[in-house]
Scaffold this motif. Structure first.
Motif, PDB file in Angstrom:
ATOM      1  N   LEU A 238      86.482  70.115  44.110  1.00  0.00           N
ATOM      2  CA  LEU A 238      86.628  70.790  42.819  1.00  0.00           C
ATOM      3  C   LEU A 238      85.234  71.065  42.279  1.00  0.00           C
ATOM      4  O   LEU A 238      84.331  70.245  42.446  1.00  0.00           O
ATOM      5  CB  LEU A 238      87.420  69.926  41.832  1.00  0.00           C
ATOM      6  CG  LEU A 238      88.829  69.520  42.270  1.00  0.00           C
ATOM      7  CD1 LEU A 238      89.472  68.609  41.215  1.00  0.00           C
ATOM      8  CD2 LEU A 238      89.708  70.753  42.510  1.00  0.00           C
ATOM      9  N   ARG A 239      85.094  72.210  41.637  1.00  0.00           N
ATOM     10  CA  ARG A 239      83.764  72.593  41.156  1.00  0.00           C
ATOM     11  C   ARG A 239      83.781  72.930  39.669  1.00  0.00           C
ATOM     12  O   ARG A 239      84.649  73.673  39.204  1.00  0.00           O
ATOM     13  CB  ARG A 239      83.247  73.805  41.925  1.00  0.00           C
ATOM     14  CG  ARG A 239      81.837  74.207  41.531  1.00  0.00           C
ATOM     15  CD  ARG A 239      81.312  75.341  42.383  1.00  0.00           C
ATOM     16  NE  ARG A 239      81.964  76.606  42.053  1.00  0.00           N
ATOM     17  CZ  ARG A 239      81.711  77.745  42.682  1.00  0.00           C
ATOM     18  NH1 ARG A 239      80.854  77.766  43.692  1.00  0.00           N
ATOM     19  NH2 ARG A 239      82.323  78.857  42.335  1.00  0.00           N
ATOM     20  N   LEU A 240      82.817  72.380  38.964  1.00  0.00           N
ATOM     21  CA  LEU A 240      82.580  72.732  37.558  1.00  0.00           C
ATOM     22  C   LEU A 240      81.191  73.311  37.428  1.00  0.00           C
ATOM     23  O   LEU A 240      80.249  72.825  38.070  1.00  0.00           O
ATOM     24  CB  LEU A 240      82.656  71.485  36.668  1.00  0.00           C
ATOM     25  CG  LEU A 240      84.024  70.918  36.309  1.00  0.00           C
ATOM     26  CD1 LEU A 240      83.849  69.641  35.494  1.00  0.00           C
ATOM     27  CD2 LEU A 240      84.847  71.942  35.529  1.00  0.00           C
TER      28      LEU A 240
ATOM     29  N   PHE B 206      70.926  79.424  51.255  1.00  0.00           N
ATOM     30  CA  PHE B 206      70.455  78.667  50.096  1.00  0.00           C
ATOM     31  C   PHE B 206      70.610  79.544  48.856  1.00  0.00           C
ATOM     32  O   PHE B 206      70.240  80.710  48.861  1.00  0.00           O
ATOM     33  CB  PHE B 206      68.985  78.269  50.271  1.00  0.00           C
ATOM     34  CG  PHE B 206      68.830  77.018  51.073  1.00  0.00           C
ATOM     35  CD1 PHE B 206      68.949  75.779  50.469  1.00  0.00           C
ATOM     36  CD2 PHE B 206      68.607  77.085  52.437  1.00  0.00           C
ATOM     37  CE1 PHE B 206      68.828  74.614  51.208  1.00  0.00           C
ATOM     38  CE2 PHE B 206      68.486  75.931  53.188  1.00  0.00           C
ATOM     39  CZ  PHE B 206      68.597  74.690  52.574  1.00  0.00           C
ATOM     40  N   HIS B 207      71.146  78.965  47.820  1.00  0.00           N
ATOM     41  CA  HIS B 207      71.378  79.727  46.593  1.00  0.00           C
ATOM     42  C   HIS B 207      71.502  78.775  45.422  1.00  0.00           C
ATOM     43  O   HIS B 207      71.561  77.561  45.591  1.00  0.00           O
ATOM     44  CB  HIS B 207      72.665  80.556  46.728  1.00  0.00           C
ATOM     45  CG  HIS B 207      73.905  79.706  46.800  1.00  0.00           C
ATOM     46  ND1 HIS B 207      74.319  79.086  47.958  1.00  0.00           N
ATOM     47  CD2 HIS B 207      74.785  79.330  45.846  1.00  0.00           C
ATOM     48  CE1 HIS B 207      75.415  78.391  47.716  1.00  0.00           C
ATOM     49  NE2 HIS B 207      75.717  78.504  46.445  1.00  0.00           N
ATOM     50  N   SER B 208      71.562  79.353  44.225  1.00  0.00           N
ATOM     51  CA  SER B 208      71.859  78.554  43.042  1.00  0.00           C
ATOM     52  C   SER B 208      73.136  79.095  42.416  1.00  0.00           C
ATOM     53  O   SER B 208      73.448  80.279  42.545  1.00  0.00           O
ATOM     54  CB  SER B 208      70.705  78.601  42.051  1.00  0.00           C
ATOM     55  OG  SER B 208      70.111  79.872  42.030  1.00  0.00           O
ATOM     56  N   ASP B 209      73.889  78.220  41.751  1.00  0.00           N
ATOM     57  CA  ASP B 209      75.085  78.637  41.046  1.00  0.00           C
ATOM     58  C   ASP B 209      74.715  79.052  39.623  1.00  0.00           C
ATOM     59  O   ASP B 209      73.611  78.799  39.157  1.00  0.00           O
ATOM     60  CB  ASP B 209      76.121  77.501  41.027  1.00  0.00           C
ATOM     61  CG  ASP B 209      76.810  77.347  42.394  1.00  0.00           C
ATOM     62  OD1 ASP B 209      76.438  78.057  43.336  1.00  0.00           O
ATOM     63  OD2 ASP B 209      77.718  76.504  42.505  1.00  0.00           O
ATOM     64  N   ALA B 210      75.698  79.645  38.933  1.00  0.00           N
ATOM     65  CA  ALA B 210      75.387  80.383  37.707  1.00  0.00           C
ATOM     66  C   ALA B 210      75.496  79.552  36.433  1.00  0.00           C
ATOM     67  O   ALA B 210      76.096  79.989  35.456  1.00  0.00           O
ATOM     68  CB  ALA B 210      76.311  81.594  37.627  1.00  0.00           C
TER      69      ALA B 210
ATOM     70  N   LEU C 123      67.997  74.326  44.935  1.00  0.00           N
ATOM     71  CA  LEU C 123      68.880  75.291  45.591  1.00  0.00           C
ATOM     72  C   LEU C 123      69.738  74.541  46.597  1.00  0.00           C
ATOM     73  O   LEU C 123      69.332  73.506  47.122  1.00  0.00           O
ATOM     74  CB  LEU C 123      68.074  76.375  46.298  1.00  0.00           C
ATOM     75  CG  LEU C 123      67.199  77.235  45.374  1.00  0.00           C
ATOM     76  CD1 LEU C 123      66.451  78.288  46.173  1.00  0.00           C
ATOM     77  CD2 LEU C 123      68.024  77.892  44.294  1.00  0.00           C
ATOM     78  N   HIS C 124      70.941  75.071  46.842  1.00  0.00           N
ATOM     79  CA  HIS C 124      71.840  74.372  47.755  1.00  0.00           C
ATOM     80  C   HIS C 124      72.439  75.318  48.776  1.00  0.00           C
ATOM     81  O   HIS C 124      72.422  76.539  48.614  1.00  0.00           O
ATOM     82  CB  HIS C 124      72.930  73.608  47.004  1.00  0.00           C
ATOM     83  CG  HIS C 124      73.841  74.491  46.189  1.00  0.00           C
ATOM     84  ND1 HIS C 124      73.524  74.938  44.932  1.00  0.00           N
ATOM     85  CD2 HIS C 124      75.078  74.993  46.455  1.00  0.00           C
ATOM     86  CE1 HIS C 124      74.508  75.673  44.459  1.00  0.00           C
ATOM     87  NE2 HIS C 124      75.467  75.739  45.368  1.00  0.00           N
ATOM     88  N   SER C 125      72.984  74.690  49.773  1.00  0.00           N
ATOM     89  CA  SER C 125      73.573  75.415  50.889  1.00  0.00           C
ATOM     90  C   SER C 125      74.606  74.494  51.508  1.00  0.00           C
ATOM     91  O   SER C 125      74.748  73.333  51.100  1.00  0.00           O
ATOM     92  CB  SER C 125      72.465  75.763  51.879  1.00  0.00           C
ATOM     93  OG  SER C 125      73.017  76.182  53.089  1.00  0.00           O
TER      94      SER C 125
HETATM   95 FE   FE2 Z   1      77.020  77.244  45.312  1.00  0.00          FE
END
Ligand code: FE2
Length: 378
Positions: free
Chosen positions: A302-304, A144-148, A283-285
């Protein structure tokens, strides 16, 4: 510290019973996006040279985007848009479509060593647990984490043969649960941890930095949690203080809480889905996955990462990483090592279009080496 946050939180059962966060696109909005894409393709502009007007979304499409903002900023911190018209599009056309949607929401942020403003999330041989490991280019099961950035948006082009399930947990709910059981460990997460930049630091940045996992500002709780990068700092830098047993216990307790069945919601992203998450409160995983044999069928998203004008103020102690903790500011991202004048011009143009401040260049010393911070020298 530890006041009750005014931000919304949820448990798994809430997302199961109230499906308002799932937003199938209406036909009129689909038509708007198709028309905007057609126009954008005729301009032949590279992504970084586009403005909002190059992807002209009309009223129905704009209404759909407003719902996304409401759901991520005032609702559960999550929106799942379904039915994005990617069928029949070439991959590059799908990129323009996704980028165009992002132009209307905020300012895209760079995402790594190559300073890429859009990442391909697919298994490309990366090693998640290595000193330079990131999750997006692997097929690994992720912590589990968060993106920036304020928002992470994932457009699913193709799903996996098996696995690749998307997991989300409200960090506010997890913190509240932890507060009931172990308030002493909650306190620990309000104090700084050292994170590695995983070898992706910009020339002006130190290879590691410290910031707390929990913080509050203006009555809003915020959480940034990337245990893989905390572990990276421990593994890569002998001068970084070792985690204390209490810190390790706090991390383990928090991770276990995030994974709890009653808190964590699980879903599969389907082609044409865009998942939007407010990183400050969710938070996601992802579970590990197995790809199809044929390269053209392999899982591909695709990620933004977006800084958006509606996002909450962040704890001031987070400026070391986000470069700016104020609202209405372009902040976040991994600047990486390939920032070009074209990228800077894009940031300046989109900041203007969204009425956001762009102070990330004002102090090149933000993110300076930890030892200087510790002595208080500039
Ligand atoms: Fe992520």
């Amino acid at each position: 510290m530890n006041s009750v946050s005014s931000a919304p939180f949820w448990r798994r059962n809430d997302l199961e019973t109230d499906r308002s966060w799932i937003q199938p696109l209406e036909q009129a909005a689909v038509d708007d996006l198709r028309r905007a894409l057609e126009h954008a393709l005729t301009t032949r502009k590279p992504l970084l040279q586009m403005s909002k007007s190059d992807f002209p979304i009309r009223e129905d499409g704009q209404r759909a985007l407003s719902k996304v903002l409401a759901a991520t900023q005032g609702g559960y911190g999550i929106a799942l848009v379904r039915g994005v018209p990617i069928a029949g599009l070439a991959e590059d056309e799908a990129r323009v479509l996704f980028w165009g949607i992002g132009l209307h929401l905020g300012v895209a942020r760079p995402q790594g060593k190559n300073s890429q403003f859009m990442s391909d999330v697919r298994a490309e041989g990366g090693e998640y647990r290595s000193p330079t490991g990131r999750g997006y280019n692997t097929n690994a099961s992720l912590d589990f984490h968060s993106d920036a950035a304020d928002i992470v948006a994932l457009l699913c082009l193709r799903d996996a043969k098996t696995g690749g399930e998307s997991l989300v947990t409200s960090s506010i709910a997890a913190r509240n649960e932890m507060m009931q059981a172990r308030p002493d460990l909650v306190e620990v997460l309000y104090r700084p941890f050292v994170y590695s930049r995983q070898g992706e630091q910009a020339p002006e940045e130190a290879p590691y930095f410290e910031m707390p996992i929990f913080g509050e500002r203006n009555g809003h709780f915020a959480c940034r949690h990337v245990r893989n990068h905390i572990n990276g700092a421990q593994a890569s830098f002998s001068e970084v203080p070792r985690l204390t047993p209490t810190q390790t216990q706090a991390l383990e307790f928090f991770d276990a809480t995030l994974a709890r069945d009653d808190l964590c919601f699980r879903m599969y992203l389907q082609p044409g889905d865009i998942q939007f998450l407010n990183n400050h409160v969710v938070l996601h995983s992802r579970t590990g996955f197995e790809d199809h044999e044929e390269p053209e069928r392999r899982r591909h998203l695709l990620r933004l990462w977006l800084a958006i004008p509606q996002a909450q103020a962040l704890p001031e102690s987070w400026s070391v990483f986000f470069k700016d903790s104020e609202p209405f500011a372009v902040r976040g991202g991994h600047r990486g090592q390939q920032i070009s004048p074209e990228m800077e011009a894009y940031e300046q143009r989109l900041a203007r279009e969204h009425g956001m401040a762009l102070r990330i260049y004002e102090d090149r010393q933000v993110g300076r080496p930890l030892r200087q911070e510790a002595t208080g020298s500039a």
